[in-house]
Design an enzyme around this catalytic site. Structure first.
Site, mmCIF file in Angstrom:
data_model
loop_
_atom_site.group_PDB
_atom_site.id
_atom_site.type_symbol
_atom_site.label_atom_id
_atom_site.label_comp_id
_atom_site.label_asym_id
_atom_site.label_seq_id
_atom_site.Cartn_x
_atom_site.Cartn_y
_atom_site.Cartn_z
ATOM 1 C CG HIS A 1 0.552 2.932 4.117
ATOM 2 N ND1 HIS A 1 0.692 1.780 4.867
ATOM 3 C CD2 HIS A 1 -0.704 2.903 3.630
ATOM 4 C CE1 HIS A 1 -0.444 1.089 4.815
ATOM 5 N NE2 HIS A 1 -1.313 1.755 4.069
ATOM 6 C CG ASP B 1 -2.290 0.737 0.827
ATOM 7 O OD1 ASP B 1 -2.539 0.966 -0.369
ATOM 8 O OD2 ASP B 1 -3.044 1.086 1.747
#
Length: 973
Positions: A379, A110
């Protein structure tokens, strides 16, 4: 922590509870789990003893597999390598202590783009394969067509094949199951539906639950799944297809998921002759094992990364390099405070075994900051791509951890000074940023780097007349001047010289008579209309130190040029603030948001008038420039404070002299504006830019012309370093937080400093992902200009000196009569210091507190016997990491290997009796770590790749770019 608990309540706890229950029911079921932060919360607060027993069993059977195993799935673009290692170590330590397991595969599906640091990091941690997904859409399409989504990645040019790793890039479907089924307008494969916040539905019926598998539709379901499997099979070299089942926030009702999928898999396998496919549940480890056993020869990818990342022609994910600049700054300050706190505490425990501080409590204080710094590397954390309330959670956790570590450091100083019983008692050791009171005051300064440093620390004081003394009562060079930020206080700059990992105490006294500190005198220049500047009668104002002469144009109050005095070379150099105007309305075209940067056109200058004030003194000159929208505007949104230092004779001023320090004040911006500082020079750079990957290595960034969105697709993350150069001269920028950076013209480098956005994209509005950030940000950048060879010797040490500035604490002296300076005894002058050569960095010196045995067989046995339960943390094991800063061939001297004697390096802490070399996160003894060796054209023999040779008698040779990790044990005192 509130939001974590909200997520736990809404879905995360149910994932682990129901998955464990389902795995126990069906022997064929498997599952992979990634982020330890949620798993640990479940383990500590939700899991029953039965669940815990079952997890142990499932891990043994290989049906539950932890991949990556860090606290979070960290961002790759804007994080520092130290923090990536911290969060990975934090998760790995828990997994090894609790289960005796060590993750061996990655699942980096991701993060928005892939850094070349990551494959090296995972190789050093003992991984056998790496998996990524988000890379440029056009590049992925090309790799897919040519069956090049799998390769052996040599992420580090210097470590090359020694730390290479097999890497799998996911195909265009990425990590989520394609949900469209042609035979129904309902979705497929997501039978548990979509998680709801903040509460799960009372009746258990979730929105968007997929069409259940029934006798009437099972053939159609199977056809759909098989067609997708075959489409993907064409993109890979082997007949093994990885078919990810799941997505974000899935499996909160694992029972309905598995019961539907069981029917489907059975059906396909019963008709495998017809379908030409067999299917099974698998972990990512099972998949890589299958590929590995095919024994193919793979192509090598060298050290080029996959940044930036675009998903469509007008979707360049380069905005997040700057989004929420304040959070990015705090995250880095927290990281450097933790770095200092760890080594400070480690030294205290080793040197003062009988000290009065409760070590268990101290470790908890450090752990609160380890956890907070680890968590924000997510993230959707430091990237600035979260909603405001999640950002607030990160901030609160960081501030709480920082407060804990500041308290710990203060109490250690208190304890060490009390222990000396020399009548010098701190009535309070406190840490604050406001002016210090008008009393005899101690400033305690700790140098967290393992080098001797000479630098300035700044203290706010309430008047101009000040003097500063060291522990021996000698006068210390200092300068006091009006503050650029506050009308009521003054800034006192103190020149400090401190050896590695040591602290010193300075006595700051308000003066009545004799003057000790130099006073900075201010001259204000009239605001100039830069649109009407008279080019003919240009007058230049010169500011000089031993390294540079910086010239300002008095007709505009802007920087004009810099003379590098060693070579007498002049570089034309101007700086201006500009803004990209961006669109926020989906109906009108592509938008900018937390993730994306989509400028409408070229950047527009923000100011027509510049005011200037020069504050000069014997030690420092500060040039304050204020940028106004026009000549009569009352307020400014932009300012630059440029500082140049002059170091007196007898001090090592090399680093101080070579840096031009700039602090910016930017904001509040208008809506849908992205603010940049553009520095333009006459260097013939051919638009080639260099930026760092995670403060670890440098990437070359040639300017690429694209059909669409060229400006945004030429933005790159600068975590610590960026530079431009011509044949002889280099201009380096060093940063204390991440920024987007680009070279949009020859001789130019621009840094995005701030963004304020609002848009009506449904996804963003629903998740409150607008970036209506009305804050003022104050980032700092150090400029270094010079011949390439000179900048080569300076930039690593300077970048770390900016990252790890000294920690400043204050204490007042109690008692009626302040002592005369002469009476201060040299009791707390630097304890025996720890220093490494300038091309090495002491990256970690800490006491992790893990209770696991460093003998693997012993550790596994004690878990099996259930002996791994409680007990005090282990304070005897010290974690040490040493990093070589240079690449092979980067510098004739500094790129050489370095021989280190660990016993003499650490003699100040005590007598080293044992050293064990470990993998990056500490869980492997390197002599037993045998990673898979994948066949490549370069190295056809397939065996296990071993890392480095073990040192005899505490002598270690550290080669370029190595990060070496050790457990060190000292003799009991």
């Amino acid at each position: 922590l509130f939001l974590l608990q909200e997520s736990m309540h809404a879905y995360a706890a149910n994932v682990y509870t129901t998955v464990v229950e389902e795995l126990m029911k069906g022997k064929q079921h498997k599952f992979i789990a990634v982020e330890q932060e949620f798993f640990r919360l479940w383990w500590d607060t939700v899991a029953t003893d039965t669940h815990k027993q079952q997890v142990h069993q499932l891990l043994q059977e290989g049906r539950l597999e932890f991949v990556i195993g860090g606290q979070v799935m960290h961002d790759e673009a804007v994080t520092l390598i130290d923090d990536q290692i911290l969060q990975l170590t934090e998760g790995h330590g828990f997994l090894y202590e609790t289960f005796g397991i060590r993750p061996q595969f990655s699942w980096h599906v991701d993060p928005f783009g892939a850094s070349a640091t990551t494959p090296t990091l995972f190789a050093l941690a003992g991984f056998n394969a790496h998996l990524i997904s988000r890379i440029d859409y056009d590049l992925k399409a090309d790799m897919q067509k040519n069956k090049k989504l799998q390769f052996v990645w040599q992420g580090s040019p210097s470590l090359s094949e020694r730390q290479e790793i097999f890497t799998h890039v996911m195909d265009q479907y990425s990590y989520c199951t394609p949900s469209e089924i042609p035979f129904s307008n309902r979705s497929g494969f997501y039978w548990n539906g979509i998680a709801t916040f903040p509460d799960p539905p009372k009746d258990g019926v979730y929105p968007d639950m997929s069409l259940p598998v029934t006798d009437t539709n099972i053939h159609l379901y199977a056809q759909t799944m098989v067609a997708n499997i075959k489409e993907r099979a064409a993109w890979f070299r082997t007949s093994d297809v990885l078919w990810p089942w799941g997505c974000d926030k899935q499996f909160f009702n694992a029972s309905i998921q598995y019961s539907n999928m069981d029917l489907l898999l059975d059906y396909i396998n019963k008709h495998s002759d017809e379908f030409g496919v067999t299917v099974q549940y698998a972990t990512v480890g099972d998949y890589f094992q299958a590929i590995y056993s095919r024994n193919l020869t793979w192509e090598i990818r060298e050290s080029q990364d996959f940044l930036p990342y675009s998903t469509e022609p007008f979707q360049a994910w380069t905005g997040f390099y700057t989004s929420r600049s304040t959070l990015k700054g705090i995250a880095r300050r927290a990281s450097s405070l933790l770095f200092a706190g760890e080594s400070f505490f480690t030294q205290y425990v080793q040197k003062h075994p009988a000290g009065s501080i409760c070590k268990r409590r101290a470790l908890k204080q450090l752990q609160s900051l380890r956890w907070a710094v680890s968590e924000v590397q997510h993230h959707d954390g430091i990237t600035g791509t979260e909603s405001p309330k999640v950002k607030d959670m990160y901030m609160i956790n960081l501030m709480y951890g920082m407060l804990n570590v500041k308290k710990l450091m203060a109490s250690i100083i208190f304890d060490m000074n009390n222990a000396k019983k020399n009548g010098e008692v701190y009535s309070s050791v406190f840490n604050k940023d406001s002016g210090i009171p008008d009393v005899d005051q101690y400033v305690v300064v700790y140098n967290p780097l393992a080098w001797n440093i000479t630098t300035f620390v700044t203290v706010s004081v309430s008047h101009l007349a000040m003097s500063v003394y060291d522990e021996l009562g000698h006068s210390v060079p200092a300068q006091v001047q009006s503050s650029g930020q506050s009308h009521s206080t003054y800034d006192l700059y103190i020149l400090v010289e401190i050896s590695g990992l040591s602290y010193r105490k300075y006595n700051v006294k308000p003066l009545n008579g004799t003057q000790s500190a130099f006073i900075g005198r201010s001259i204000k220049y009239k605001r100039k209309d830069i649109t009407r500047a008279d080019q003919k009668s240009r007058q230049l104002l010169s500011v000089v130190n031993n390294c540079y002469q910086v010239l300002f144009d008095q007709s505009t109050n802007l920087m004009h040029s810099i003379v590098e005095r060693a070579t007498n070379h002049t570089v034309q150099m101007t700086q201006e603030f500009l803004e990209y105007h961006v669109n926020g309305d989906m109906m009108k075209g592509p938008i900018s948001d937390n993730y994306l940067f989509t400028p409408n056109a070229s950047a527009v200058p923000v100011s027509k008038a510049v005011g200037m004030e020069v504050v000069s003194g014997n030690l420092m000159t500060e040039i304050r420039q204020y940028f106004y929208s026009n000549v009569t505007a009352h307020d400014y949104i932009y300012a630059v404070y440029t500082r140049m230092y002059t170091v007196p004779e007898g001090y090592d001023g090399k680093l101080l002299c070579h840096r031009i320090e700039q602090e910016y004040s930017v904001g509040p911006l208008e809506l849908n504006r992205e603010a940049i500082l553009r520095t333009s020079t006459n260097l013939n750079t051919k638009q080639l830019l260099y930026t760092d990957n995670n403060g670890y290595q440098i990437q070359k960034r040639p300017f690429k012309a694209h059909v669409n969105n060229t400006v945004a697709r030429n933005y790159y993350p600068m975590v610590q370093t960026a530079f431009i150069e011509d044949d002889t001269t280099r201009l380096m920028l060093l940063a204390e937080r991440a920024h987007g950076v680009s070279s949009q013209g020859n001789g130019q480098v621009e840094v995005m400093l701030h963004r304020r956005l609002w848009n009506n994209l449904e996804w963003n509005v629903n998740n409150n992902l607008t970036l209506n950030d009305s804050s003022v940000v104050r980032p700092i950048i150090w400029l270094i200009l010079g011949a390439k060879a000179t900048t080569n010797t300076l930039y690593w040490t300077s970048g770390l000196a900016l990252e790890h500035r000294p920690i400043v604490m204050f204490g007042t002296l109690s008692g009626e009569k302040p002592k005369l300076p002469g009476q201060l005894q040299q009791n707390s002058v630097h304890s025996s210091s720890v220093t490494v050569p300038a091309n090495l960095h002491l990256q970690t010196l800490s006491i992790p507190g893990w209770r696991y045995s460093s003998n693997h067989a012993e550790q596994v046995h004690s878990i099996f016997m259930g002996k791994q339960k409680q007990g005090d943390p282990d304070f005897s094991r010290v974690l040490l990491r040493i990093r070589h800063l240079y690449e092979v061939g980067e510098d004739p001297v500094l790129s050489q290997p370095v021989i280190v004697n660990l016993k003499s390096l650490l003699k100040g802490l005590g007598c080293v009796v044992r050293v064990e070399e470990r993998s990056l996160t500490g869980t492997w003894d390197v002599s037993t770590l045998k990673r898979w060796k994948w066949k490549t054209a370069q190295y056809p023999s397939k065996g296990f790749s071993n890392s480095t040779e073990i040192s005899e008698n505490y002598i270690v040779t550290v080669y370029p770019k190595e990060i070496r990790t050790f457990f060190v044990y000292f003799q009991d005192q």
